[in-house]
Every structure is written in C-alpha cells, then in structure tokens.
Design a protein around this motif. Structure first.
Motif, PDB file in Angstrom:
ATOM      1  N   ILE A 163       0.279  -0.983   0.067  1.00 44.92           N
ATOM      2  CA  ILE A 163      -0.118  -0.092  -0.289  1.00 44.92           C
ATOM      3  C   ILE A 163       1.397   0.992  -0.358  1.00 44.92           C
ATOM      4  N   TYR A 164       0.561   2.184  -0.854  1.00 42.51           N
ATOM      5  CA  TYR A 164       2.067   3.059  -0.879  1.00 42.51           C
ATOM      6  C   TYR A 164       0.723   4.466  -0.939  1.00 42.51           C
ATOM      7  N   ASN A 165       1.927   5.750  -0.180  1.00 39.81           N
ATOM      8  CA  ASN A 165       1.444   6.724  -0.709  1.00 39.81           C
ATOM      9  C   ASN A 165       1.412   7.907  -2.734  1.00 39.81           C
ATOM     10  N   PRO A 201      11.649   5.267   1.371  1.00 42.40           N
ATOM     11  CA  PRO A 201      11.102   4.442   0.068  1.00 42.40           C
ATOM     12  C   PRO A 201       9.956   3.758   0.233  1.00 42.40           C
ATOM     13  N   ILE A 202      10.808   2.563   1.680  1.00 43.90           N
ATOM     14  CA  ILE A 202       9.751   1.321   1.697  1.00 43.90           C
ATOM     15  C   ILE A 202      10.087   0.588   3.224  1.00 43.90           C
ATOM     16  N   PHE A 277       6.061   3.639   0.309  1.00 41.46           N
ATOM     17  CA  PHE A 277       5.498   1.929   0.351  1.00 41.46           C
ATOM     18  C   PHE A 277       5.224   1.276   1.806  1.00 41.46           C
ATOM     19  N   LYS A 278       4.421   0.920   2.187  1.00 45.94           N
ATOM     20  CA  LYS A 278       4.456  -0.081   2.976  1.00 45.94           C
ATOM     21  C   LYS A 278       3.638  -1.651   3.350  1.00 45.94           C
ATOM     22  N   TRP A 299      -4.293   7.435  -1.718  1.00 45.84           N
ATOM     23  CA  TRP A 299      -3.109   6.051  -1.695  1.00 45.84           C
ATOM     24  C   TRP A 299      -3.503   5.297  -2.650  1.00 45.84           C
ATOM     25  N   ASP A 300      -3.077   4.151  -2.760  1.00 43.59           N
ATOM     26  CA  ASP A 300      -3.524   2.937  -4.093  1.00 43.59           C
ATOM     27  C   ASP A 300      -2.358   1.662  -3.527  1.00 43.59           C
ATOM     28  N   LEU A 301      -2.700   0.655  -4.509  1.00 42.44           N
ATOM     29  CA  LEU A 301      -2.299  -0.807  -4.481  1.00 42.44           C
ATOM     30  C   LEU A 301      -1.520  -1.034  -5.371  1.00 42.44           C
TER      31      LEU A 301
END
Length: 448
Positions: A163-165, A201-202, A277-278, A299-301
């Motif tokens: 899942i990310y910003n 980044p992650i 990103f997570k 946000w999105d995936l």
C-alpha cells in the motif's frame, strides 16, 4: 508416612480412572480402511459440526460463515451443519471437544496433522467432489500440504502486496515507474529518487516469514532453500543466489531507504519521516486506507516489485477435518467446499469475506471484495492482491514447509541475523551459515 502414601495412591488412582473415562469417551480415530471406504463410496449426508472461531469475534465474520453454510446445505441437501462459533484450542482437540470441521491458521497445519494426529488427509476426496485443483492458486493450495497430502483447506487468499502514498510518489515525479511490471532492480534504482526530507522509500517487514521466504526464492526457484525430500535447509549456495535479495534489502536499509520492522526502526535516517510504500495483506487495508483518507492523502495498491523469479509469499486461515469425526464424507465435503466456486462466492460475497482463491472467480468478474459500492475505493488497484497469483504465489509461513522445530529456529533466527548485520556485529552470511547448520542438526535429530 504410610497415611500420606496411601492418600497419594488413592489420588493417583482417581486421576487414572478419570483419564480413562475421558479417553474412553473419545470417538476412535478414523482408520485407513474407513477413510478408503469414505473416499470410494461414502455419501455426504447426516449431521456434522463446524467449529468456526471468527464468527464469535465479529458480526461480519459470522455473516460470512452463515452465507457459506447456507450455500453448502443448498448443494448438499442431505447434510445438516451444526454451528459451533467458539474458539479452536489444543485442549479441545486433545479432549475431542471440537467440530468435525474446525478452523485454524495455516501455521498450525503441520502440528495438527503430524504431531497431534488430529487431521484427516483430504486429497482422496478431491475427485469425488469435483474439485478443480487447476483453478486454485498454486501457492495457496501448497499451504495445506504436509508430506504430499492435503490437510488444510484455506478459506480465502492473501499474499504480500504494497500500500503506498500516491501523493508522495506523484510529488517525486515517479508515478510512471510504479506499475505491475516493475522489477526489484528498478525499485532499488528508484529509492534514491523517493528518499527526501519527509519520506523514505519503504517499510519492509523482512523479518516476517511471508516476506523473507519470497526473498530466499528471488534469484532461484521454489523451495530451493528448503528440501523436504532431503530434509535439508540451504542458505549458503555456491552461487550466492538464495541470499542475494536479502543482501540487497540490507544494502537499502544501510542507506536508510528501507526500514525493516523490528530491526532498524530507530535509525536516524527515518526520524520524522513516513514510508511511501508499506508491505501489507488484504485484511489490513481497511485500517491503513482509512488512515490515509483521514490524513487527506491519496493512496493506492501495487504488487511487490518482481524478482528474477517472481515470488509473493501467501497465507490464509482455513479449516481441516477432525481425525475422530463420525461423519467423514460430509465433513470432507464441507471443508473442500472452500475450493468450490459456490463456496468461494458465498463466503466472499460481502462483509467478513476476503479475496477468493480461485482463478475462475476472479476472471468472471466477481468483485465483492473490491469495494464496488464505494466510489473512492472501487478504483483502487485491488488486482495487486491477485497479481500473478496463479504462477508466483509461494507458501509464506515456514511452519507450512517443514517440522515445527526447524521452522521455529528459522523464524527466530532471521530477525536476529538482520539486526546483527545492520549493527555490525555479525555479517548476514555468517549468521545464515550458522542458522543453516543449526536447522539441519535439528532436522537430522528429528529423523533419527
């Protein structure tokens, strides 16, 4: 003194008698002959009990269970399912106070099947109930296999995604780079562009089995590091490919590009910054997505970047059939109904459901799990949770691949190895070499 000895003897006798009464009260374990008959000529009829713990924890989970049972009874009209919406436990299994079909997480499969002898193999019923295994995502099916037999049937599908910003990615000018086909190599190159005053980044949960198992296979092939045939663990291979992706992740961590949960959380380079990103799985998206919404962040995936050997660690909770069931055929039918399109659609048709584990269900557009009635969420990239699931999913929990004692050594060892490498005390290669030796010594003792 004799008085106390006599009293102790009376107490001991009472305990033995009590144990004997309890033991005698247990149904016998299903014999191989009885299993063979059920597979060949048994009929799904009569009563069975379904122990399904999640239904006791939320109304949504209960609703999913009710949909599933109703669909099952509609197909198998001669079977009546009694609900037992209470918790599964080792004590209940040992005392035979458990349903004919009962719920548990995949990481308990080896223990229940081998150590406790509490589960029946179900692969012999696959043809009987017209289950199309080619329709089941391969990695999720492999979760239930112990010594080549099927003991666990998942209720849904979950693999590691991100899942990310999206706002931060757009501001960094990297929108075009974040796409399903992106590679691990491309992501590593992108990290410098994404690192800044507000973001790193992650957030990579590399100490978590469904993440690190995929990293072990990134430059090799499925199970290259774990041979159940040879009963051997290999981390140090001649080409160095098994640990190559792990080394690359550690290199990102040393640059403060990757925060590894429970390993380098307190590094100065992450102070006051948020991850773009997570790593996540489908059930955690609801809370994570709402958090972004509350912050006013888009946000999105997206799927994990593709390794040379694309690999996504998958997992699930699900069910098995109790080895002391008095109705083998009906119990097997209920458990395997999770592999049937009707079962997947009913269970995952609304609240309490998750991601279906059948390719055909996704291909025909079944989208109840994609928030179709929410204008803001329905446009998210939900396909990240099934991207290449038919070819790239791999069993995430080490407990599903090997004896528990070996799995526990790996699960405990990996995070310590990562910490020691980043602290400079012991290199990852030395740490994994020692862990390999330890695991193989354990495994050897278990097979003597």
């Amino acid at each position: 003194m004799k008085k106390y000895i006599k009293s102790a003897a009376v107490i001991l006798l009472a305990l033995v008698m009590t144990f004997s009464i309890v033991a005698c009260g247990k149904p016998d374990m299903v014999s191989q002959e009885e299993l063979d008959i059920a597979e060949k000529s048994g009929v799904a009829e009569g009563e069975i009990t379904f122990t399904y713990e999640p239904a006791a924890t939320s109304s949504d989970s209960k609703a999913a269970a009710e949909r599933f049972i109703s669909a099952f009874e509609k197909k198998y009209t001669d079977v009546k399912v009694e609900r037992d919406y209470t918790a599964t436990s080792d004590t209940r299994i040992a005392s035979a106070d458990i349903g004919d079909v009962f719920y548990f997480a995949e990481l308990h499969t080896y223990k229940y099947a081998v150590t406790d002898k509490a589960l029946l193999p179900l692969d012999g019923f696959v043809e009987k109930f017209d289950i199309d295994l080619s329709d089941v995502y391969s990695g999720i099916y492999a979760l239930g296999l112990v010594n080549g037999r099927l003991y666990f049937v998942p209720r849904d599908y979950n693999h590691i995604a991100l899942i990310y910003n999206k706002t931060a990615v757009t501001e960094a000018g990297a929108s075009a780079s974040v796409k399903p086909e992106w590679t691990w190599e491309e992501f590593q190159g992108l990290c410098e562009q994404l690192y800044g005053d507000d973001y790193y980044p992650i957030d990579l949960n590399l100490g978590y089995s469904p993440v690190y198992t995929a990293f072990f296979e990134a430059y090799t092939y499925r199970n290259s590091w774990c041979s159940t045939t040879d009963k051997k663990i290999t981390f140090i291979d001649e080409e160095g490919n098994i640990l190559r992706a792990v080394k690359e992740a550690l290199d990102l961590a040393k640059k403060d590009y990757a925060k590894i949960t429970g390993v380098n959380d307190s590094a100065e380079g992450f102070a006051g910054k948020e991850a773009i990103f997570k790593t996540c799985v489908y059930p955690s998206v609801q809370s994570a997505g709402k958090n972004y919404d509350n912050l006013g962040v888009e946000w999105d995936l997206i799927n994990m970047p593709l390794f040379k050997n694309p690999s996504f660690g998958c997992g699930a909770s699900g069910v098995g059939v109790f080895s002391r069931t008095q109705n083998v055929t009906a119990a097997a039918a209920l458990a395997l109904f999770f592999f049937a399109p009707e079962g997947q659609k009913s269970f995952n048709a609304g609240d309490g459901g998750s991601v279906p584990l059948l390719k055909s269900v996704d291909e025909e557009g079944f989208n109840a799990w994609k928030y179709p009635d929410d204008p803001d969420w329905s446009t998210k990239n939900w396909d990240a949770f099934v991207y290449k699931a038919d070819t790239a999913s791999t069993p995430g929990q080490v407990n599903c691949r090997m004896p528990i004692e070996v799995a526990e050594a790996i699960d405990e060892g990996v995070i310590n190895i990562l910490r020691n490498d980043l602290s400079g005390s012991t290199s990852y290669s030395d740490g994994f070499a020692a862990l390999e030796q330890k695991c193989n010594e354990i495994w050897e003792l278990l097979t003597v």
